[in-house]
Scaffold this motif. Structure first.
Motif, PDB file in Angstrom:
ATOM      1  N   MET A  30       0.834  -1.199   0.000  1.00 60.66           N
ATOM      2  CA  MET A  30       0.000   0.000   0.000  1.00 60.66           C
ATOM      3  C   MET A  30       0.873   1.255   0.000  1.00 60.66           C
ATOM      4  O   MET A  30       0.535   2.244  -0.639  1.00 60.66           O
ATOM      5  N   MET A  31       1.986   1.219   0.710  1.00 59.14           N
ATOM      6  CA  MET A  31       2.875   2.386   0.745  1.00 59.14           C
ATOM      7  C   MET A  31       3.513   2.605  -0.626  1.00 59.14           C
ATOM      8  O   MET A  31       3.621   3.737  -1.082  1.00 59.14           O
ATOM      9  N   VAL A  32       3.900   1.530  -1.277  1.00 56.81           N
ATOM     10  CA  VAL A  32       4.464   1.645  -2.628  1.00 56.81           C
ATOM     11  C   VAL A  32       3.389   2.156  -3.587  1.00 56.81           C
ATOM     12  O   VAL A  32       3.646   3.016  -4.430  1.00 56.81           O
ATOM     13  N   PHE A  33       2.176   1.620  -3.452  1.00 54.77           N
ATOM     14  CA  PHE A  33       1.055   2.084  -4.269  1.00 54.77           C
ATOM     15  C   PHE A  33       0.857   3.589  -4.086  1.00 54.77           C
ATOM     16  O   PHE A  33       0.715   4.331  -5.062  1.00 54.77           O
ATOM     17  N   ALA A  34       0.845   4.040  -2.837  1.00 51.47           N
ATOM     18  CA  ALA A  34       0.650   5.466  -2.552  1.00 51.47           C
ATOM     19  C   ALA A  34       1.782   6.296  -3.146  1.00 51.47           C
ATOM     20  O   ALA A  34       1.545   7.365  -3.714  1.00 51.47           O
ATOM     21  N   ALA A  35       3.014   5.809  -3.031  1.00 55.94           N
ATOM     22  CA  ALA A  35       4.163   6.553  -3.565  1.00 55.94           C
ATOM     23  C   ALA A  35       4.079   6.669  -5.080  1.00 55.94           C
ATOM     24  O   ALA A  35       4.304   7.752  -5.640  1.00 55.94           O
ATOM     25  N   VAL A  36       3.741   5.569  -5.744  1.00 55.36           N
ATOM     26  CA  VAL A  36       3.638   5.587  -7.208  1.00 55.36           C
ATOM     27  C   VAL A  36       2.495   6.507  -7.645  1.00 55.36           C
ATOM     28  O   VAL A  36       2.659   7.332  -8.555  1.00 55.36           O
ATOM     29  N   ALA A  89       4.093  17.203  -4.530  1.00 57.63           N
ATOM     30  CA  ALA A  89       3.693  15.792  -4.546  1.00 57.63           C
ATOM     31  C   ALA A  89       4.828  14.899  -5.039  1.00 57.63           C
ATOM     32  O   ALA A  89       5.063  13.824  -4.478  1.00 57.63           O
ATOM     33  N   VAL A  90       5.539  15.335  -6.065  1.00 59.86           N
ATOM     34  CA  VAL A  90       6.662  14.543  -6.585  1.00 59.86           C
ATOM     35  C   VAL A  90       7.759  14.418  -5.518  1.00 59.86           C
ATOM     36  O   VAL A  90       8.290  13.326  -5.284  1.00 59.86           O
ATOM     37  N   LEU A  91       8.086  15.505  -4.855  1.00 64.78           N
ATOM     38  CA  LEU A  91       9.119  15.470  -3.813  1.00 64.78           C
ATOM     39  C   LEU A  91       8.705  14.582  -2.648  1.00 64.78           C
ATOM     40  O   LEU A  91       9.507  13.804  -2.128  1.00 64.78           O
ATOM     41  N   ILE A  92       7.453  14.673  -2.235  1.00 68.09           N
ATOM     42  CA  ILE A  92       6.962  13.854  -1.130  1.00 68.09           C
ATOM     43  C   ILE A  92       6.942  12.383  -1.525  1.00 68.09           C
ATOM     44  O   ILE A  92       7.269  11.509  -0.713  1.00 68.09           O
ATOM     45  N   SER A  93       6.582  12.088  -2.770  1.00 62.67           N
ATOM     46  CA  SER A  93       6.571  10.685  -3.207  1.00 62.67           C
ATOM     47  C   SER A  93       7.980  10.089  -3.158  1.00 62.67           C
ATOM     48  O   SER A  93       8.145   8.907  -2.847  1.00 62.67           O
ATOM     49  N   MET A  94       8.991  10.889  -3.434  1.00 61.53           N
ATOM     50  CA  MET A  94      10.371  10.405  -3.320  1.00 61.53           C
ATOM     51  C   MET A  94      10.684  10.033  -1.876  1.00 61.53           C
ATOM     52  O   MET A  94      11.368   9.043  -1.613  1.00 61.53           O
ATOM     53  N   GLY A  95      10.175  10.835  -0.935  1.00 61.45           N
ATOM     54  CA  GLY A  95      10.334  10.509   0.480  1.00 61.45           C
ATOM     55  C   GLY A  95       9.609   9.224   0.850  1.00 61.45           C
ATOM     56  O   GLY A  95      10.097   8.432   1.662  1.00 61.45           O
ATOM     57  N   LEU A  96       8.438   8.999   0.252  1.00 65.24           N
ATOM     58  CA  LEU A  96       7.699   7.759   0.506  1.00 65.24           C
ATOM     59  C   LEU A  96       8.469   6.546   0.010  1.00 65.24           C
ATOM     60  O   LEU A  96       8.499   5.501   0.666  1.00 65.24           O
TER      61      LEU A  96
END
Length: 138
Positions: free
Chosen positions: A21-27, A76-83
């Motif tokens: 789910m975390m990978v799903f959210a990051a993608v 959002a892109v920067l936060i997804s990198m953190g995820l």
């Protein structure tokens, strides 16, 4: 030979789901961010894709909406990198930025209605995935 706990398999499966789910959210957050950047650029360039609606209560200049979507997309892109790196701060801020994306798309609904609804749904799934419990949260 040691005895295994009867719920051990269930806990492992739950942990795998939470990680997924975390990978799903990051993608999804990465995709939503990139699309928001493109939408922002198109609005700043005053592309003909957007509809002009009169007498909308939340009326902003198209260029203003473009800058809002561009900023949200970059965040959002920067936060997804953190995820992707598993940063704890990214999970909390990811929920926040996805909420702001929902609000921005709701307010700009008349300019591009179908796309706004799609982005609202994507952001809702991102929030759901980020709020799903991980191992140790339960």
């Amino acid at each position: 030979m040691t005895a295994t706990h009867p719920t051990h398999g269930h806990t492992t499966a739950k942990h795998g789901l939470a990680t997924g789910m975390m990978v799903f959210a990051a993608v999804m957050l990465m995709i939503a961010g990139i699309l928001a950047v493109f939408r922002g650029i198109a609005a700043i360039a005053e592309d003909e894709v957007f509809v002009s609606t009169r007498n909308y209560i939340f009326e902003f200049d198209l260029t203003g909406w473009g800058w809002i979507h561009l900023a949200l997309g970059v965040a959002a892109v920067l936060i997804s990198m953190g995820l992707f790196q598993g940063a704890g701060w990214a999970r909390v801020t990811g929920v926040g930025i996805a909420g702001l994306v929902i609000i921005a798309n709701f307010l700009s609904l008349p300019a591009y209605p179908v796309w706004s609804v799609i982005m609202i749904a994507m952001s809702a799934f991102i929030i759901w995935a980020l709020c799903s419990p991980r191992k140790g949260d339960t």
